[in-house]
Design an enzyme around this catalytic site. Structure first.
Site, PDB file in Angstrom:
ATOM      1  N   SER A 118       0.851  -1.191   0.000  1.00  0.00           N
ATOM      2  CA  SER A 118       0.000   0.000   0.000  1.00  0.00           C
ATOM      3  C   SER A 118       0.887   1.242   0.000  1.00  0.00           C
ATOM      4  O   SER A 118       2.114   1.143  -0.070  1.00  0.00           O
ATOM      5  CB  SER A 118      -0.908   0.003   1.226  1.00  0.00           C
ATOM      6  OG  SER A 118      -0.143   0.331   2.380  1.00  0.00           O
ATOM      7  N   LYS A 119       0.239   2.387   0.107  1.00  0.00           N
ATOM      8  CA  LYS A 119       0.953   3.673   0.088  1.00  0.00           C
ATOM      9  C   LYS A 119       2.053   3.740   1.142  1.00  0.00           C
ATOM     10  O   LYS A 119       3.068   4.397   0.952  1.00  0.00           O
ATOM     11  CB  LYS A 119      -0.033   4.813   0.349  1.00  0.00           C
ATOM     12  CG  LYS A 119      -0.872   5.152  -0.856  1.00  0.00           C
ATOM     13  CD  LYS A 119      -1.615   6.467  -0.622  1.00  0.00           C
ATOM     14  CE  LYS A 119      -2.659   6.699  -1.687  1.00  0.00           C
ATOM     15  NZ  LYS A 119      -4.014   6.393  -1.245  1.00  0.00           N
ATOM     16  N   ARG A 120       1.807   3.055   2.272  1.00  0.00           N
ATOM     17  CA  ARG A 120       2.800   3.049   3.356  1.00  0.00           C
ATOM     18  C   ARG A 120       4.172   2.611   2.874  1.00  0.00           C
ATOM     19  O   ARG A 120       5.185   2.932   3.478  1.00  0.00           O
ATOM     20  CB  ARG A 120       2.372   2.031   4.418  1.00  0.00           C
ATOM     21  CG  ARG A 120       1.472   2.552   5.488  1.00  0.00           C
ATOM     22  CD  ARG A 120       1.126   1.408   6.378  1.00  0.00           C
ATOM     23  NE  ARG A 120       0.747   0.259   5.521  1.00  0.00           N
ATOM     24  CZ  ARG A 120       0.326  -0.888   5.963  1.00  0.00           C
ATOM     25  NH1 ARG A 120       0.272  -1.092   7.238  1.00  0.00           N
ATOM     26  NH2 ARG A 120      -0.033  -1.851   5.153  1.00  0.00           N
ATOM     27  N   HIS A 121       4.185   1.793   1.827  1.00  0.00           N
ATOM     28  CA  HIS A 121       5.451   1.221   1.374  1.00  0.00           C
ATOM     29  C   HIS A 121       6.140   2.072   0.314  1.00  0.00           C
ATOM     30  O   HIS A 121       6.966   1.580  -0.440  1.00  0.00           O
ATOM     31  CB  HIS A 121       5.210  -0.202   0.860  1.00  0.00           C
ATOM     32  CG  HIS A 121       4.588  -1.093   1.898  1.00  0.00           C
ATOM     33  ND1 HIS A 121       3.274  -1.499   1.844  1.00  0.00           N
ATOM     34  CD2 HIS A 121       5.091  -1.605   3.041  1.00  0.00           C
ATOM     35  CE1 HIS A 121       3.001  -2.257   2.900  1.00  0.00           C
ATOM     36  NE2 HIS A 121       4.080  -2.329   3.639  1.00  0.00           N
TER      37      HIS A 121
END
Ligand SMILES: [Zn+2]
Length: 316
Positions: A247-250
């Site tokens: 996800s965006k976190r990565h």
């Protein structure tokens, strides 16, 4: 002639995980000279956006994939957009209702939450429905109120042979009676997918492992509707280095971001094929060049962890 499909939901930009699945689904069908269908799964109106649908087609083309039938190119099974196929889902529900396969459920979310969690819940969708409304029928009075429709799970286990993960057996009623139409009128995912796979003559479904536990429900729906069941192959997911779904976190994980950062599409498809297990070295190869290398039996069974080394590999 085999027929396969890639069926994205236009709820965001395509990321590496989506590209991984799309590439493998495309290779499986191209390897056998079959027909590849693109279907836009946009029945979740709250989350779907037309601009994402356009972006998905653009990103898939950048990746080097093509399709024989789809929203932009048409085909004999048009329309290829789920929001334009609602009457088909309604007819399928009418038929299932007539045959006693469905029942109306008036349980509220709060009520269900209050009940101790049932033992047969499937990971992806929370606890199994305990069957409180199983004895109900759709009376005229009930038709005036809010209700969802649930599919009555038959009392028998479901088995199938997965093209990657091998023999699968799910116990009778696994996951519980599931919703095929929500009380707000939205058709259930399982229903729409099953109706469309049948109507589009799909013989081979290759998709992410997160949908493995959806397969028995789709098989039961297909059988209840008198349709043949396709062959299934589930491929592992791509996870971030924290073990969570990408996800965006990565960081930058969408095809858009990677393209803008200068990643070459052939390098990307070569890496994806290498991660999948069908290419020994991550050499830059276009999807077309990967066709002869594709082997379902070579696909790994464990998740791919997208770590810094893999990210660097995308830039060559
Ligand atoms: Zn209920």
């Amino acid at each position: 002639m085999i027929r396969g499909r890639y069926a994205p939901s236009p709820t965001g930009y395509l990321h590496l995980g989506n590209a991984f699945t799309a590439l493998l689904a495309w290779l499986q069908i191209r390897r056998e000279g079959g027909v590849f269908v693109l279907r836009m799964e946009d029945i979740d109106r709250d989350r779907s956006r037309p601009e994402y649908a356009d972006a998905i087609l653009e990103d898939l083309r950048w990746l080097g994939l093509d399709w024989d039938e789809g929203p932009d190119v048409g085909g004999p099974c048009a329309p290829y957009v789920q929001s334009e196929r609602l009457s088909r889902y309604e007819s399928a529900l009418d038929r299932l209702l007539e045959e006693g396969r469905l029942y109306p459920c008036t349980c509220t979310r709060a009520q269900l939450k209050a009940i101790a969690s049932a033992p047969h819940g499937l990971g992806s969708e929370g606890p199994a429905y305990p069957g409180l409304c199983r004895g109900r029928t759709l009376t005229d009075e009930l038709r005036q109120s809010r209700y969802s429709l649930r599919f009555r799970m038959p009392d028998e286990p479901v088995s199938f042979r997965d093209g990657v993960f091998g023999e699968q057996t799910f116990p009778a009623g696994a996951g519980g009676d599931f919703v095929v139409k929500r009380s707000d009128g939205l058709f259930g995912y399982q229903l729409a997918v099953s109706v469309d796979d049948a109507a589009m003559g799909i013989t081979d479904v290759l998709r992410g492992e997160d949908l493995l536990d959806s397969t028995p429900r789709q098989m039961l729906l297909l059988r209840a509707l008198g349709h043949p069941v396709p062959r299934y192959a589930h491929v592992p997911l791509i996870l971030g280095d924290d073990g969570k779904r990408l996800s965006k976190r990565h960081g930058s994980v969408t095809l858009r971001e990677l393209r803008q950062a200068g990643v070459d599409s052939r390098r990307l498809t070569g890496c994806l094929a290498h991660w999948a297990g069908i290419l020994e070295e991550p050499e830059p190869l276009a999807p077309q060049d990967l066709i002869p290398r594709f082997q379902l039996s070579a696909i790994r069974k464990t998740p791919v962890v997208f770590d810094d080394a893999k990210r660097r590999g995308l830039f060559g």
